[in-house]
Design a protein around this motif. Structure first.
Motif, mmCIF file in Angstrom:
data_model
loop_
_atom_site.group_PDB
_atom_site.id
_atom_site.type_symbol
_atom_site.label_atom_id
_atom_site.label_comp_id
_atom_site.label_asym_id
_atom_site.label_seq_id
_atom_site.Cartn_x
_atom_site.Cartn_y
_atom_site.Cartn_z
ATOM 1 N N VAL A 35 0.840 -1.201 0.000
ATOM 2 C CA VAL A 35 0.000 0.000 0.000
ATOM 3 C C VAL A 35 0.877 1.254 0.000
ATOM 4 O O VAL A 35 0.626 2.222 -0.738
ATOM 5 C CB VAL A 35 -0.951 -0.002 1.216
ATOM 6 N N GLU A 36 1.915 1.236 0.808
ATOM 7 C CA GLU A 36 2.836 2.373 0.869
ATOM 8 C C GLU A 36 3.471 2.646 -0.487
ATOM 9 O O GLU A 36 3.598 3.793 -0.921
ATOM 10 C CB GLU A 36 3.920 2.081 1.908
ATOM 11 N N ARG A 37 3.852 1.587 -1.191
ATOM 12 C CA ARG A 37 4.479 1.745 -2.500
ATOM 13 C C ARG A 37 3.465 2.237 -3.541
ATOM 14 O O ARG A 37 3.767 3.107 -4.360
ATOM 15 C CB ARG A 37 5.121 0.422 -2.933
ATOM 16 N N LEU A 38 2.262 1.698 -3.493
ATOM 17 C CA LEU A 38 1.236 2.092 -4.464
ATOM 18 C C LEU A 38 0.806 3.549 -4.297
ATOM 19 O O LEU A 38 0.340 4.167 -5.252
ATOM 20 C CB LEU A 38 0.020 1.169 -4.348
ATOM 21 N N PRO A 103 4.032 -7.409 -3.384
ATOM 22 C CA PRO A 103 4.389 -6.346 -2.427
ATOM 23 C C PRO A 103 5.602 -5.525 -2.845
ATOM 24 O O PRO A 103 5.790 -4.410 -2.356
ATOM 25 C CB PRO A 103 4.667 -7.115 -1.132
ATOM 26 N N LEU A 104 6.421 -6.037 -3.767
ATOM 27 C CA LEU A 104 7.608 -5.318 -4.231
ATOM 28 C C LEU A 104 7.337 -4.462 -5.468
ATOM 29 O O LEU A 104 8.261 -3.879 -6.033
ATOM 30 C CB LEU A 104 8.739 -6.302 -4.552
ATOM 31 N N ILE A 105 6.093 -4.379 -5.887
ATOM 32 C CA ILE A 105 5.751 -3.669 -7.117
ATOM 33 C C ILE A 105 6.398 -2.282 -7.151
ATOM 34 O O ILE A 105 6.464 -1.584 -6.142
ATOM 35 C CB ILE A 105 4.220 -3.571 -7.264
ATOM 36 N N ASP A 106 6.895 -1.915 -8.327
ATOM 37 C CA ASP A 106 7.603 -0.642 -8.493
ATOM 38 C C ASP A 106 6.623 0.413 -9.022
ATOM 39 O O ASP A 106 6.131 0.296 -10.150
ATOM 40 C CB ASP A 106 8.760 -0.834 -9.479
ATOM 41 N N PRO A 107 6.302 1.443 -8.237
ATOM 42 C CA PRO A 107 5.337 2.454 -8.694
ATOM 43 C C PRO A 107 5.779 3.196 -9.946
ATOM 44 O O PRO A 107 4.935 3.664 -10.714
ATOM 45 C CB PRO A 107 5.222 3.405 -7.496
ATOM 46 N N GLU A 108 7.086 3.290 -10.171
ATOM 47 C CA GLU A 108 7.553 3.973 -11.374
ATOM 48 C C GLU A 108 7.171 3.176 -12.624
ATOM 49 O O GLU A 108 6.811 3.752 -13.653
ATOM 50 C CB GLU A 108 9.061 4.191 -11.318
ATOM 51 N N ILE A 109 7.229 1.870 -12.549
ATOM 52 C CA ILE A 109 6.790 1.040 -13.676
ATOM 53 C C ILE A 109 5.289 1.205 -13.880
ATOM 54 O O ILE A 109 4.812 1.301 -15.020
ATOM 55 C CB ILE A 109 7.162 -0.439 -13.441
ATOM 56 N N CYS A 110 4.532 1.268 -12.802
ATOM 57 C CA CYS A 110 3.085 1.521 -12.907
ATOM 58 C C CYS A 110 2.832 2.851 -13.602
ATOM 59 O O CYS A 110 1.933 2.956 -14.451
ATOM 60 C CB CYS A 110 2.445 1.528 -11.522
ATOM 61 N N ASN A 111 3.613 3.867 -13.250
ATOM 62 C CA ASN A 111 3.475 5.173 -13.897
ATOM 63 C C ASN A 111 3.743 5.087 -15.395
ATOM 64 O O ASN A 111 3.063 5.721 -16.202
ATOM 65 C CB ASN A 111 4.443 6.179 -13.267
#
Length: 246
Positions: A35-38, A103-111
């Motif tokens: 959640v913090e990363r997202l 849980p390790l998802i990278d928000p920059e990749i999501c962007n």
């Protein structure tokens, strides 16, 4: 209307590692780290935890309140209806879909996926349609309108279990786009996903090693760390991934 929301599919009754999403790293649930990363996804207005009506998932509803995110409860097996129900309930225009296995998802990749989705005016955009990133970086984006259309077209249990499976099985109906990993991040067999005890060993160690010094660590940081600690990467190397059939 909520213009854009991140949805997280989550339940406590995992087959291979029950309760995995609340397993701790440094005394905190892994889902809390996710959640913090997202929250660092620039396009997102809200985060919605999409869980089930099962009593075992009551704890997730309480955590959602504690973390200040929205929550929606729906079918355990018809995950497509669960995510669609959440989006319609909260009047969401665009869905950034994730699962609690990441849980390790990278928000920059999501962007980056979101930017491609917007610039190409696509119906669907992801980084998993053609697997190239490590498993666990998975994000898919589509509008609630497109998901509702797909939902109306299928009663297939497999397609209802996997939110966007019908969409990317039908490129004749939808404009599909995707981003591919740059060469230094191309590692489609690397497991950074949470599904087994071996995965948990890897992921918890990564958080414990990187987070204290750099809470906003990226996929590049993870890959650099693993390159220097091959033994850690080897722990879950032989785990058989449950691939979706296209």
């Amino acid at each position: 209307m909520i213009k854009t929301a991140v949805t997280i599919q989550a339940r406590m009754t995992s087959t291979r590692l029950p309760g995995k999403i609340l397993k701790p790293a440094m005394g905190r649930p892994l889902l809390e780290f996710m959640v913090e990363r997202l929250r660092r996804i620039s396009a997102s207005d809200e985060i919605i935890l999409c869980t089930t009506h099962n009593d075992t998932d009551d704890v997730l509803v309480e955590y959602a309140k504690q973390w200040g995110i929205l929550c929606y409860r729906g079918s355990e097996n018809d995950v497509m209806s669960r995510v669609l129900g959440a989006a319609e309930h909260y009047d969401v225009e665009t869905i950034i879909e994730t699962t609690s296995d990441c849980p390790l998802i990278d928000p920059e990749i999501c962007n980056q996926v979101y930017e491609e989705y917007i610039s190409e005016e696509a119906d669907y955009c992801s980084n998993v349609y053609k697997r190239c990133y490590p498993i666990g970086m998975d994000v898919q984006i589509f509008s609630t309108k497109i998901l509702a259309d797909a939902f109306s077209r299928t009663n297939d249990p497999e397609e209802r279990e996997h939110v966007s499976l019908f969409i990317y099985r039908h490129p004749e109906l939808y404009d599909l786009r995707w981003i591919e990993a740059p060469e230094h991040q191309f590692d489609p067999k690397l497991r950074l996903t949470l599904d087994t005890p071996e995965d948990y060993q890897v992921i918890s160690r990564i958080f414990e090693s990187l987070y204290p010094h750099h809470p906003e660590f990226t996929l590049d940081d993870v890959l650099n760390y693993l390159s220097k600690n091959q033994w850690l990467r080897d722990i879950n190397n032989d785990v058989q991934h449950k691939w979706v059939k296209y």
